[in-house]
Scaffold this active site. Structure first.
Site, PDB file in Angstrom:
ATOM      1  N   ASP A  34       3.788  22.292  -9.625  1.00 34.44           N
ATOM      2  CA  ASP A  34       3.831  22.464  -8.180  1.00 34.44           C
ATOM      3  C   ASP A  34       5.061  21.722  -7.654  1.00 34.44           C
ATOM      4  O   ASP A  34       5.096  20.479  -7.673  1.00 34.44           O
ATOM      5  CB  ASP A  34       2.528  21.891  -7.586  1.00 34.44           C
ATOM      6  CG  ASP A  34       2.369  22.207  -6.113  1.00 34.44           C
ATOM      7  OD1 ASP A  34       3.401  22.302  -5.424  1.00 34.44           O
ATOM      8  OD2 ASP A  34       1.221  22.337  -5.671  1.00 34.44           O
ATOM      9  N   HIS A  35       6.029  22.490  -7.205  1.00 33.51           N
ATOM     10  CA  HIS A  35       7.310  21.895  -6.822  1.00 33.51           C
ATOM     11  C   HIS A  35       7.202  21.064  -5.538  1.00 33.51           C
ATOM     12  O   HIS A  35       8.132  20.355  -5.164  1.00 33.51           O
ATOM     13  CB  HIS A  35       8.346  23.006  -6.646  1.00 33.51           C
ATOM     14  CG  HIS A  35       9.764  22.570  -6.867  1.00 33.51           C
ATOM     15  ND1 HIS A  35      10.116  21.278  -7.156  1.00 33.51           N
ATOM     16  CD2 HIS A  35      10.930  23.264  -6.837  1.00 33.51           C
ATOM     17  CE1 HIS A  35      11.420  21.186  -7.289  1.00 33.51           C
ATOM     18  NE2 HIS A  35      11.943  22.385  -7.105  1.00 33.51           N
ATOM     19  N   ARG A  36       6.044  21.145  -4.854  1.00 34.25           N
ATOM     20  CA  ARG A  36       5.900  20.330  -3.647  1.00 34.25           C
ATOM     21  C   ARG A  36       5.875  18.847  -3.992  1.00 34.25           C
ATOM     22  O   ARG A  36       6.349  18.014  -3.240  1.00 34.25           O
ATOM     23  CB  ARG A  36       4.606  20.696  -2.900  1.00 34.25           C
ATOM     24  CG  ARG A  36       4.683  22.034  -2.200  1.00 34.25           C
ATOM     25  CD  ARG A  36       3.361  22.406  -1.578  1.00 34.25           C
ATOM     26  NE  ARG A  36       2.301  22.558  -2.574  1.00 34.25           N
ATOM     27  CZ  ARG A  36       1.038  22.829  -2.283  1.00 34.25           C
ATOM     28  NH1 ARG A  36       0.679  22.972  -1.022  1.00 34.25           N
ATOM     29  NH2 ARG A  36       0.140  22.964  -3.236  1.00 34.25           N
TER      30      ARG A  36
END
Ligand code: CAO
Length: 437
Positions: free
Chosen positions: A407-409
Protein backbone atom coordinates in the site's frame (compact mmCIF):
# COMPACT_ATOMS: atom_id res chain seq x y z
CA UNK A 1 -42.06 -28.83 26.59
CA UNK A 2 -41.86 -27.04 23.25
CA UNK A 3 -38.58 -25.24 22.66
CA UNK A 4 -37.52 -22.99 19.82
CA UNK A 5 -34.15 -23.51 18.19
CA UNK A 6 -32.76 -20.24 16.90
CA UNK A 7 -29.75 -19.43 14.71
CA UNK A 8 -26.96 -18.58 17.16
CA UNK A 9 -24.28 -15.98 16.53
CA UNK A 10 -21.78 -17.39 14.06
CA UNK A 11 -18.90 -15.01 13.79
CA UNK A 12 -18.24 -11.31 13.82
CA UNK A 13 -19.73 -9.60 10.75
CA UNK A 14 -21.94 -12.54 9.87
CA UNK A 15 -25.61 -11.57 10.13
CA UNK A 16 -27.33 -13.95 7.74
CA UNK A 17 -26.86 -17.28 6.00
CA UNK A 18 -28.49 -19.25 3.21
CA UNK A 19 -29.95 -22.64 4.06
CA UNK A 20 -28.25 -25.14 1.79
CA UNK A 21 -29.72 -28.26 3.30
CA UNK A 22 -32.25 -29.06 6.01
CA UNK A 23 -30.85 -32.10 7.78
CA UNK A 24 -33.89 -33.09 9.88
CA UNK A 25 -37.63 -33.59 9.31
CA UNK A 26 -40.75 -33.09 11.42
CA UNK A 27 -41.14 -36.13 13.68
CA UNK A 28 -37.36 -36.82 13.90
CA UNK A 29 -35.91 -37.29 17.33
CA UNK A 30 -32.63 -35.42 17.45
CA UNK A 31 -29.81 -35.30 19.94
CA UNK A 32 -27.89 -32.40 21.44
CA UNK A 33 -25.24 -31.24 18.94
CA UNK A 34 -26.84 -33.08 16.05
CA UNK A 35 -26.61 -30.92 12.90
CA UNK A 36 -30.02 -29.56 11.92
CA UNK A 37 -29.25 -27.37 8.91
CA UNK A 38 -26.29 -26.74 6.66
CA UNK A 39 -25.88 -23.00 6.23
CA UNK A 40 -23.79 -21.01 3.78
CA UNK A 41 -22.64 -17.68 5.13
CA UNK A 42 -20.28 -15.17 3.62
CA UNK A 43 -17.44 -16.78 5.56
CA UNK A 44 -18.09 -20.51 5.63
CA UNK A 45 -20.48 -23.35 5.19
CA UNK A 46 -21.61 -24.38 8.63
CA UNK A 47 -23.57 -27.09 10.30
CA UNK A 48 -25.90 -25.64 12.89
CA UNK A 49 -26.10 -28.05 15.81
CA UNK A 50 -29.17 -28.57 17.95
CA UNK A 51 -28.73 -27.19 21.48
CA UNK A 52 -31.32 -29.68 22.87
CA UNK A 53 -32.51 -33.23 22.51
CA UNK A 54 -36.12 -33.51 21.36
CA UNK A 55 -38.68 -34.39 18.71
CA UNK A 56 -39.02 -31.92 15.84
CA UNK A 57 -42.57 -30.58 15.82
CA UNK A 58 -42.24 -27.74 13.33
CA UNK A 59 -39.67 -26.76 10.70
CA UNK A 60 -39.63 -23.05 9.99
CA UNK A 61 -36.95 -22.86 7.32
CA UNK A 62 -36.44 -24.52 3.96
CA UNK A 63 -33.61 -24.86 1.48
CA UNK A 64 -32.80 -21.58 -0.22
CA UNK A 65 -34.09 -19.42 2.66
CA UNK A 66 -31.88 -16.62 3.92
CA UNK A 67 -32.09 -16.58 7.69
CA UNK A 68 -30.90 -14.08 10.24
CA UNK A 69 -29.13 -14.54 13.56
CA UNK A 70 -31.74 -15.35 16.23
CA UNK A 71 -34.36 -16.46 13.70
CA UNK A 72 -36.26 -19.59 14.76
CA UNK A 73 -35.17 -22.59 12.70
CA UNK A 74 -37.43 -25.21 14.23
CA UNK A 75 -39.51 -26.09 17.24
CA UNK A 76 -39.08 -29.28 19.20
CA UNK A 77 -40.79 -31.14 21.98
CA UNK A 78 -38.09 -31.97 24.49
CA UNK A 79 -40.30 -34.33 26.51
CA UNK A 80 -41.72 -36.32 23.58
CA UNK A 81 -38.20 -37.58 22.85
CA UNK A 82 -37.80 -39.43 26.12
CA UNK A 83 -37.03 -43.09 25.59
CA UNK A 84 -36.79 -42.68 21.80
CA UNK A 85 -33.62 -43.25 19.82
CA UNK A 86 -32.27 -40.22 17.99
CA UNK A 87 -32.43 -40.18 14.21
CA UNK A 88 -29.02 -39.74 12.70
CA UNK A 89 -28.54 -36.89 10.22
CA UNK A 90 -28.61 -37.86 6.55
CA UNK A 91 -25.21 -38.46 5.02
CA UNK A 92 -23.98 -35.12 3.76
CA UNK A 93 -20.74 -33.88 2.34
CA UNK A 94 -19.89 -32.50 5.72
CA UNK A 95 -17.83 -33.55 8.67
CA UNK A 96 -19.44 -33.90 12.08
CA UNK A 97 -17.48 -31.90 14.56
CA UNK A 98 -17.71 -30.90 18.19
CA UNK A 99 -20.13 -28.07 18.97
CA UNK A 100 -17.49 -25.72 20.34
CA UNK A 101 -14.46 -25.56 18.08
CA UNK A 102 -11.16 -24.76 19.70
CA UNK A 103 -10.49 -21.08 19.45
CA UNK A 104 -6.92 -20.10 18.68
CA UNK A 105 -5.53 -17.81 21.35
CA UNK A 106 -5.00 -14.68 19.32
CA UNK A 107 -5.62 -11.14 20.47
CA UNK A 108 -7.27 -9.99 17.26
CA UNK A 109 -10.06 -12.54 17.23
CA UNK A 110 -13.74 -12.03 17.83
CA UNK A 111 -15.31 -13.95 20.70
CA UNK A 112 -17.10 -17.13 19.71
CA UNK A 113 -20.39 -18.25 21.12
CA UNK A 114 -20.13 -21.46 23.14
CA UNK A 115 -22.54 -23.29 20.88
CA UNK A 116 -21.85 -21.49 17.68
CA UNK A 117 -22.15 -23.56 14.52
CA UNK A 118 -19.21 -25.57 13.36
CA UNK A 119 -17.56 -24.73 10.10
CA UNK A 120 -17.28 -27.56 7.66
CA UNK A 121 -16.32 -25.63 4.59
CA UNK A 122 -14.34 -22.48 4.77
CA UNK A 123 -14.91 -19.72 2.36
CA UNK A 124 -13.54 -16.33 3.00
CA UNK A 125 -10.05 -15.12 2.16
CA UNK A 126 -10.47 -12.28 4.62
CA UNK A 127 -13.16 -10.39 6.39
CA UNK A 128 -15.40 -9.24 3.58
CA UNK A 129 -15.30 -5.61 2.75
CA UNK A 130 -17.62 -3.65 0.53
CA UNK A 131 -16.50 -3.09 -2.99
CA UNK A 132 -17.28 -0.64 -5.73
CA UNK A 133 -17.15 -3.59 -8.10
CA UNK A 134 -19.06 -6.03 -5.93
CA UNK A 135 -22.44 -7.55 -6.60
CA UNK A 136 -25.36 -5.18 -6.14
CA UNK A 137 -27.03 -7.51 -3.59
CA UNK A 138 -26.41 -6.15 -0.10
CA UNK A 139 -26.10 -9.61 1.47
CA UNK A 140 -22.31 -9.62 1.45
CA UNK A 141 -21.84 -6.19 3.05
CA UNK A 142 -20.62 -6.44 6.65
CA UNK A 143 -23.41 -4.33 8.15
CA UNK A 144 -26.33 -4.93 10.45
CA UNK A 145 -29.78 -5.55 8.92
CA UNK A 146 -30.96 -2.20 10.34
CA UNK A 147 -28.12 -0.36 8.60
CA UNK A 148 -28.82 -2.16 5.35
CA UNK A 149 -32.43 -1.09 5.62
CA UNK A 150 -31.34 2.50 6.24
CA UNK A 151 -29.02 2.32 3.21
CA UNK A 152 -31.91 1.15 1.05
CA UNK A 153 -34.07 3.99 2.36
CA UNK A 154 -31.29 6.47 1.53
CA UNK A 155 -30.89 4.93 -1.92
CA UNK A 156 -27.28 3.94 -1.17
CA UNK A 157 -25.76 0.64 -2.33
CA UNK A 158 -24.35 -0.64 0.96
CA UNK A 159 -21.69 -2.66 -0.91
CA UNK A 160 -19.84 0.47 -1.96
CA UNK A 161 -19.73 2.03 1.50
CA UNK A 162 -16.21 1.70 2.99
CA UNK A 163 -16.45 0.31 6.53
CA UNK A 164 -14.26 1.65 9.31
CA UNK A 165 -15.30 -0.85 11.99
CA UNK A 166 -13.42 -4.00 12.95
CA UNK A 167 -12.79 -6.19 9.92
CA UNK A 168 -14.18 -3.53 7.59
CA UNK A 169 -17.61 -3.52 9.26
CA UNK A 170 -19.82 -0.66 8.08
CA UNK A 171 -20.91 1.66 10.86
CA UNK A 172 -23.76 4.15 10.88
CA UNK A 173 -21.31 7.03 10.63
CA UNK A 174 -19.72 5.43 7.55
CA UNK A 175 -23.10 5.28 5.86
CA UNK A 176 -23.98 8.84 6.82
CA UNK A 177 -20.63 10.14 5.60
CA UNK A 178 -20.98 8.22 2.36
CA UNK A 179 -24.52 9.49 1.77
CA UNK A 180 -23.38 13.07 2.44
CA UNK A 181 -20.50 12.72 -0.02
CA UNK A 182 -22.81 11.14 -2.57
CA UNK A 183 -25.10 14.13 -2.37
CA UNK A 184 -22.16 16.45 -2.91
CA UNK A 185 -21.05 14.33 -5.86
CA UNK A 186 -17.93 12.89 -4.19
CA UNK A 187 -18.94 9.22 -3.83
CA UNK A 188 -16.68 6.71 -5.57
CA UNK A 189 -18.20 4.87 -8.48
CA UNK A 190 -15.10 3.38 -10.09
CA UNK A 191 -15.10 -0.27 -11.04
CA UNK A 192 -18.84 -0.73 -11.20
CA UNK A 193 -20.19 -2.62 -14.17
CA UNK A 194 -23.40 -1.12 -15.47
CA UNK A 195 -26.49 -3.22 -16.19
CA UNK A 196 -26.37 -2.26 -19.88
CA UNK A 197 -22.73 -3.41 -20.16
CA UNK A 198 -23.76 -6.75 -18.71
CA UNK A 199 -26.87 -7.31 -20.85
CA UNK A 200 -24.96 -6.23 -23.97
CA UNK A 201 -23.06 -9.54 -23.82
CA UNK A 202 -26.14 -11.54 -24.86
CA UNK A 203 -26.27 -9.60 -28.13
CA UNK A 204 -23.20 -11.40 -29.48
CA UNK A 205 -23.95 -15.01 -28.66
CA UNK A 206 -25.32 -17.48 -26.15
CA UNK A 207 -24.23 -17.07 -22.56
CA UNK A 208 -24.56 -19.08 -19.38
CA UNK A 209 -25.54 -17.20 -16.24
CA UNK A 210 -25.02 -18.83 -12.90
CA UNK A 211 -25.16 -17.50 -9.35
CA UNK A 212 -21.80 -16.75 -7.75
CA UNK A 213 -20.93 -18.97 -4.79
CA UNK A 214 -20.46 -17.18 -1.47
CA UNK A 215 -16.67 -17.71 -1.80
CA UNK A 216 -16.73 -15.99 -5.17
CA UNK A 217 -18.92 -13.16 -3.85
CA UNK A 218 -16.64 -12.56 -0.90
CA UNK A 219 -13.51 -12.79 -3.06
CA UNK A 220 -15.06 -10.36 -5.56
CA UNK A 221 -16.04 -7.94 -2.79
CA UNK A 222 -12.73 -8.00 -0.93
CA UNK A 223 -10.55 -7.93 -4.07
CA UNK A 224 -12.67 -5.16 -5.60
CA UNK A 225 -12.45 -3.17 -2.39
CA UNK A 226 -8.68 -3.65 -2.13
CA UNK A 227 -8.09 -2.82 -5.77
CA UNK A 228 -10.19 0.34 -5.67
CA UNK A 229 -8.98 1.67 -2.32
CA UNK A 230 -5.33 0.58 -1.99
CA UNK A 231 -2.81 2.34 -4.26
CA UNK A 232 -0.71 -0.70 -5.13
CA UNK A 233 2.93 -0.88 -6.08
CA UNK A 234 4.58 -4.23 -6.80
CA UNK A 235 8.28 -4.79 -6.42
CA UNK A 236 9.95 -7.80 -8.07
CA UNK A 237 13.16 -9.64 -7.32
CA UNK A 238 14.84 -13.02 -7.71
CA UNK A 239 16.61 -15.01 -5.07
CA UNK A 240 19.27 -17.66 -5.51
CA UNK A 241 17.99 -20.65 -3.52
CA UNK A 242 20.50 -23.22 -4.82
CA UNK A 243 22.05 -23.73 -1.36
CA UNK A 244 18.71 -23.46 0.42
CA UNK A 245 17.32 -26.18 -1.85
CA UNK A 246 20.16 -28.49 -0.76
CA UNK A 247 19.32 -27.82 2.88
CA UNK A 248 15.63 -28.28 2.17
CA UNK A 249 16.27 -31.72 0.68
CA UNK A 250 18.62 -32.61 3.51
CA UNK A 251 16.09 -31.80 6.25
CA UNK A 252 12.84 -32.69 4.50
CA UNK A 253 12.70 -36.25 5.96
CA UNK A 254 13.15 -34.89 9.47
CA UNK A 255 10.37 -32.32 9.01
CA UNK A 256 8.13 -34.93 7.41
CA UNK A 257 8.57 -37.11 10.48
CA UNK A 258 6.99 -34.31 12.54
CA UNK A 259 3.98 -34.06 10.25
CA UNK A 260 5.02 -31.18 7.99
CA UNK A 261 6.41 -30.72 4.51
CA UNK A 262 9.53 -28.62 4.24
CA UNK A 263 8.53 -26.43 1.30
CA UNK A 264 9.60 -22.98 0.30
CA UNK A 265 6.30 -21.63 1.71
CA UNK A 266 7.08 -22.93 5.20
CA UNK A 267 10.56 -21.38 5.06
CA UNK A 268 9.14 -18.10 3.75
CA UNK A 269 6.71 -17.89 6.66
CA UNK A 270 9.65 -17.72 9.05
CA UNK A 271 11.62 -15.32 6.88
CA UNK A 272 8.60 -13.04 6.37
CA UNK A 273 7.89 -12.83 10.12
CA UNK A 274 11.48 -11.74 10.69
CA UNK A 275 11.29 -9.21 7.85
CA UNK A 276 8.07 -7.80 9.33
CA UNK A 277 9.88 -7.17 12.62
CA UNK A 278 12.64 -5.30 10.83
CA UNK A 279 10.10 -3.37 8.70
CA UNK A 280 7.08 -2.84 10.97
CA UNK A 281 5.23 -0.66 8.45
CA UNK A 282 4.57 -3.87 6.46
CA UNK A 283 2.77 -5.39 9.46
CA UNK A 284 0.35 -2.52 9.86
CA UNK A 285 -3.01 -1.06 8.85
CA UNK A 286 -4.10 2.48 8.08
CA UNK A 287 -6.77 4.44 9.90
CA UNK A 288 -7.27 7.06 7.26
CA UNK A 289 -10.05 8.86 9.17
CA UNK A 290 -7.71 9.54 12.08
CA UNK A 291 -4.56 9.80 9.96
CA UNK A 292 -2.96 7.07 12.04
CA UNK A 293 -0.90 3.99 11.28
CA UNK A 294 -1.70 0.96 13.39
CA UNK A 295 1.44 -1.14 13.93
CA UNK A 296 0.57 -4.69 14.93
CA UNK A 297 2.79 -6.28 17.51
CA UNK A 298 1.74 -9.79 16.55
CA UNK A 299 2.70 -11.73 13.46
CA UNK A 300 -0.21 -13.75 12.04
CA UNK A 301 0.51 -14.62 8.43
CA UNK A 302 -2.16 -15.73 5.97
CA UNK A 303 -1.25 -18.25 3.29
CA UNK A 304 -3.32 -18.33 0.10
CA UNK A 305 -4.54 -21.86 -0.57
CA UNK A 306 -5.98 -22.95 -3.87
CA UNK A 307 -9.05 -25.16 -3.29
CA UNK A 308 -11.80 -26.53 -5.51
CA UNK A 309 -14.12 -23.88 -4.01
CA UNK A 310 -11.75 -21.04 -4.81
CA UNK A 311 -9.15 -19.06 -2.93
CA UNK A 312 -9.01 -19.45 0.86
CA UNK A 313 -6.51 -17.82 3.19
CA UNK A 314 -6.01 -19.58 6.52
CA UNK A 315 -3.86 -17.70 8.99
CA UNK A 316 -0.81 -19.11 10.77
CA UNK A 317 -0.65 -17.49 14.21
CA UNK A 318 2.39 -16.09 16.02
CA UNK A 319 4.71 -17.13 13.22
CA UNK A 320 7.64 -15.34 14.88
CA UNK A 321 7.46 -17.66 17.89
CA UNK A 322 7.54 -20.94 15.93
CA UNK A 323 10.38 -22.76 14.23
CA UNK A 324 10.22 -23.84 10.59
CA UNK A 325 9.36 -27.44 11.50
CA UNK A 326 6.37 -26.26 13.52
CA UNK A 327 5.35 -23.85 10.78
CA UNK A 328 5.58 -26.60 8.14
CA UNK A 329 3.30 -28.81 10.25
CA UNK A 330 0.80 -26.04 10.83
CA UNK A 331 0.78 -25.01 7.17
CA UNK A 332 0.13 -28.61 6.15
CA UNK A 333 -2.71 -28.91 8.64
CA UNK A 334 -4.35 -25.62 7.61
CA UNK A 335 -3.98 -26.30 3.87
CA UNK A 336 -5.56 -29.75 4.38
CA UNK A 337 -8.38 -28.23 6.41
CA UNK A 338 -8.94 -25.63 3.66
CA UNK A 339 -9.09 -28.28 0.97
CA UNK A 340 -11.27 -30.58 3.12
CA UNK A 341 -13.68 -27.67 3.78
CA UNK A 342 -13.11 -27.77 7.50
CA UNK A 343 -11.67 -24.32 8.20
CA UNK A 344 -13.58 -22.20 10.70
CA UNK A 345 -14.06 -18.46 10.06
CA UNK A 346 -11.74 -17.77 13.00
CA UNK A 347 -8.95 -19.68 11.29
CA UNK A 348 -9.07 -17.11 8.47
CA UNK A 349 -9.35 -13.95 10.53
CA UNK A 350 -6.74 -11.67 12.03
CA UNK A 351 -3.94 -11.96 9.46
CA UNK A 352 -1.38 -9.16 9.44
CA UNK A 353 0.43 -10.08 6.20
CA UNK A 354 -0.10 -12.69 3.47
CA UNK A 355 1.98 -15.05 1.36
CA UNK A 356 0.71 -16.29 -1.98
CA UNK A 357 2.86 -19.04 -3.51
CA UNK A 358 1.84 -19.95 -7.05
CA UNK A 359 5.21 -21.62 -7.72
CA UNK A 360 3.83 -25.13 -7.30
CA UNK A 361 1.64 -24.36 -10.33
CA UNK A 362 4.02 -22.23 -12.44
CA UNK A 363 4.58 -18.69 -13.64
CA UNK A 364 7.58 -16.41 -13.90
CA UNK A 365 6.15 -13.79 -11.52
CA UNK A 366 2.90 -12.01 -10.69
CA UNK A 367 1.42 -9.03 -8.84
CA UNK A 368 -0.67 -10.19 -5.87
CA UNK A 369 -3.42 -7.94 -4.49
CA UNK A 370 -3.05 -6.72 -0.91
CA UNK A 371 -5.68 -8.11 1.47
CA UNK A 372 -6.92 -4.85 2.97
CA UNK A 373 -6.82 -3.86 5.77
CA UNK A 374 -3.38 -5.47 5.58
CA UNK A 375 -0.84 -3.37 3.70
CA UNK A 376 1.44 -5.89 2.03
CA UNK A 377 1.51 -9.34 0.43
CA UNK A 378 4.38 -11.52 -0.76
CA UNK A 379 4.04 -13.32 -4.09
CA UNK A 380 6.13 -16.39 -4.93
CA UNK A 381 6.45 -17.81 -8.44
CA UNK A 382 8.15 -20.95 -9.74
CA UNK A 383 11.82 -21.57 -8.95
CA UNK A 384 13.82 -22.44 -12.06
CA UNK A 385 17.44 -23.22 -12.86
CA UNK A 386 18.85 -20.25 -14.74
CA UNK A 387 22.32 -19.23 -15.97
CA UNK A 388 23.65 -16.63 -13.54
CA UNK A 389 26.79 -14.62 -14.23
CA UNK A 390 29.10 -15.20 -11.25
CA UNK A 391 32.84 -14.35 -11.19
CA UNK A 392 33.07 -13.94 -14.94
CA UNK A 393 31.16 -17.09 -15.96
CA UNK A 394 27.63 -18.37 -16.17
CA UNK A 395 26.61 -20.91 -13.57
CA UNK A 396 23.37 -22.86 -13.30
CA UNK A 397 21.57 -21.56 -10.19
CA UNK A 398 18.09 -22.24 -8.83
CA UNK A 399 16.35 -18.85 -8.90
CA UNK A 400 13.11 -18.11 -7.09
CA UNK A 401 11.06 -15.11 -8.32
CA UNK A 402 9.49 -13.05 -5.56
CA UNK A 403 7.21 -10.04 -5.57
CA UNK A 404 5.82 -7.82 -2.87
CA UNK A 405 2.73 -5.68 -3.42
CA UNK A 406 2.20 -2.93 -0.90
CA UNK A 407 0.00 0.00 0.00
CA UNK A 408 1.83 3.04 -1.28
CA UNK A 409 -0.04 5.30 1.15
CA UNK A 410 2.20 4.17 3.99
CA UNK A 411 5.05 2.33 2.27
CA UNK A 412 7.49 4.14 0.04
CA UNK A 413 9.06 2.48 -2.97
CA UNK A 414 12.51 2.52 -1.36
CA UNK A 415 11.14 0.63 1.66
CA UNK A 416 9.44 -1.85 -0.66
CA UNK A 417 12.79 -2.51 -2.34
CA UNK A 418 14.58 -2.77 1.03
CA UNK A 419 11.97 -5.16 2.43
CA UNK A 420 12.23 -7.51 -0.53
CA UNK A 421 16.02 -7.26 -0.53
CA UNK A 422 16.03 -8.25 3.14
CA UNK A 423 13.99 -11.37 2.30
CA UNK A 424 16.31 -12.17 -0.61
CA UNK A 425 19.38 -11.88 1.63
CA UNK A 426 17.79 -13.90 4.44
CA UNK A 427 17.14 -16.76 2.00
CA UNK A 428 20.63 -16.55 0.53
CA UNK A 429 22.41 -15.98 3.86
CA UNK A 430 20.31 -17.65 6.58
CA UNK A 431 22.63 -16.24 9.27
CA UNK A 432 20.90 -12.89 8.71
CA UNK A 433 17.80 -14.36 10.35
CA UNK A 434 19.76 -15.02 13.51
CA UNK A 435 21.59 -11.72 13.38
CA UNK A 436 18.71 -9.34 12.58
CA UNK A 437 15.44 -11.30 12.43
N1 CAO B 1 8.86 -23.07 -6.98
C1 CAO B 1 9.07 -24.34 -7.35
N2 CAO B 1 8.47 -25.39 -6.74
C2 CAO B 1 7.60 -25.10 -5.76
C3 CAO B 1 7.35 -23.80 -5.33
C4 CAO B 1 8.02 -22.75 -5.99
N3 CAO B 1 7.80 -21.49 -5.66
N4 CAO B 1 6.45 -23.83 -4.34
C5 CAO B 1 6.15 -25.10 -4.13
N5 CAO B 1 6.86 -25.88 -4.99
C6 CAO B 1 6.84 -27.31 -5.08
C7 CAO B 1 6.96 -27.95 -3.73
O1 CAO B 1 8.30 -28.10 -3.33
C8 CAO B 1 6.28 -29.28 -3.98
O2 CAO B 1 7.16 -30.12 -4.68
P1 CAO B 1 7.24 -31.69 -4.36
O3 CAO B 1 5.85 -32.20 -4.50
O4 CAO B 1 8.21 -32.19 -5.38
O5 CAO B 1 7.75 -31.79 -2.97
C9 CAO B 1 5.15 -28.90 -4.93
O6 CAO B 1 5.55 -27.68 -5.56
C10 CAO B 1 3.81 -28.70 -4.29
O7 CAO B 1 3.96 -27.86 -3.16
P2 CAO B 1 2.76 -27.72 -2.14
O8 CAO B 1 1.69 -26.95 -2.78
O9 CAO B 1 2.40 -29.07 -1.66
O10 CAO B 1 3.37 -26.98 -0.87
P3 CAO B 1 3.71 -25.48 -0.54
O11 CAO B 1 3.96 -25.46 0.94
O12 CAO B 1 4.79 -24.93 -1.35
O13 CAO B 1 2.41 -24.64 -0.85
C11 CAO B 1 0.18 -23.88 -0.65
C12 CAO B 1 1.28 -24.73 -0.04
C13 CAO B 1 -1.03 -24.02 0.23
C14 CAO B 1 0.64 -22.42 -0.67
C15 CAO B 1 -0.08 -24.32 -2.10
O14 CAO B 1 -0.45 -25.66 -2.12
C16 CAO B 1 -1.16 -23.52 -2.80
O15 CAO B 1 -2.37 -23.74 -2.62
N6 CAO B 1 -0.73 -22.59 -3.68
C17 CAO B 1 -1.67 -21.75 -4.44
C18 CAO B 1 -1.83 -20.38 -3.78
C19 CAO B 1 -2.74 -19.49 -4.60
O16 CAO B 1 -3.76 -19.89 -5.14
N7 CAO B 1 -2.35 -18.22 -4.70
C20 CAO B 1 -3.05 -17.26 -5.48
C21 CAO B 1 -3.81 -16.36 -4.61
S1 CAO B 1 -4.32 -14.94 -5.42
O17 CAO B 1 -3.27 -13.84 -4.88
Amino acid sequence: MIKEVRLPEISENVETGDVIKVLVSVGDVIDVDQPIVELETEKAVLEVPSPHRGKVTELLVKEGDTIEIDQVILKMDTEAAEGEVAQSAPAADVTPAPSAPKKPAAPAEPPRQPDAPVSVEAMSPAAPTPSAGAATSDETAPASPALRRLARELGVDINVVPGSGPGGRILKDDLKRFARNAMSGAAPTAGKTTASEVTETTKWGPVLREPMSKVRQVTAASMGHAWSTVPHVTQYDKVDITELEELRKQYSKKVEASGGKLTVTAILLKVAASALKVFPQFNASIDIEKNEIIYKRYYHIGVAVDTDRGLLVPVVRTVDKKNITELAGELNRLADRARDRKLTPDEMDGGTFTISNLGGIGGTNFSPIVYAPQVAILGVARARVEPVHINGRFEPRLMLPLSVSYDHRIIDGADGARFLQWIVRALEEPLLLALEG
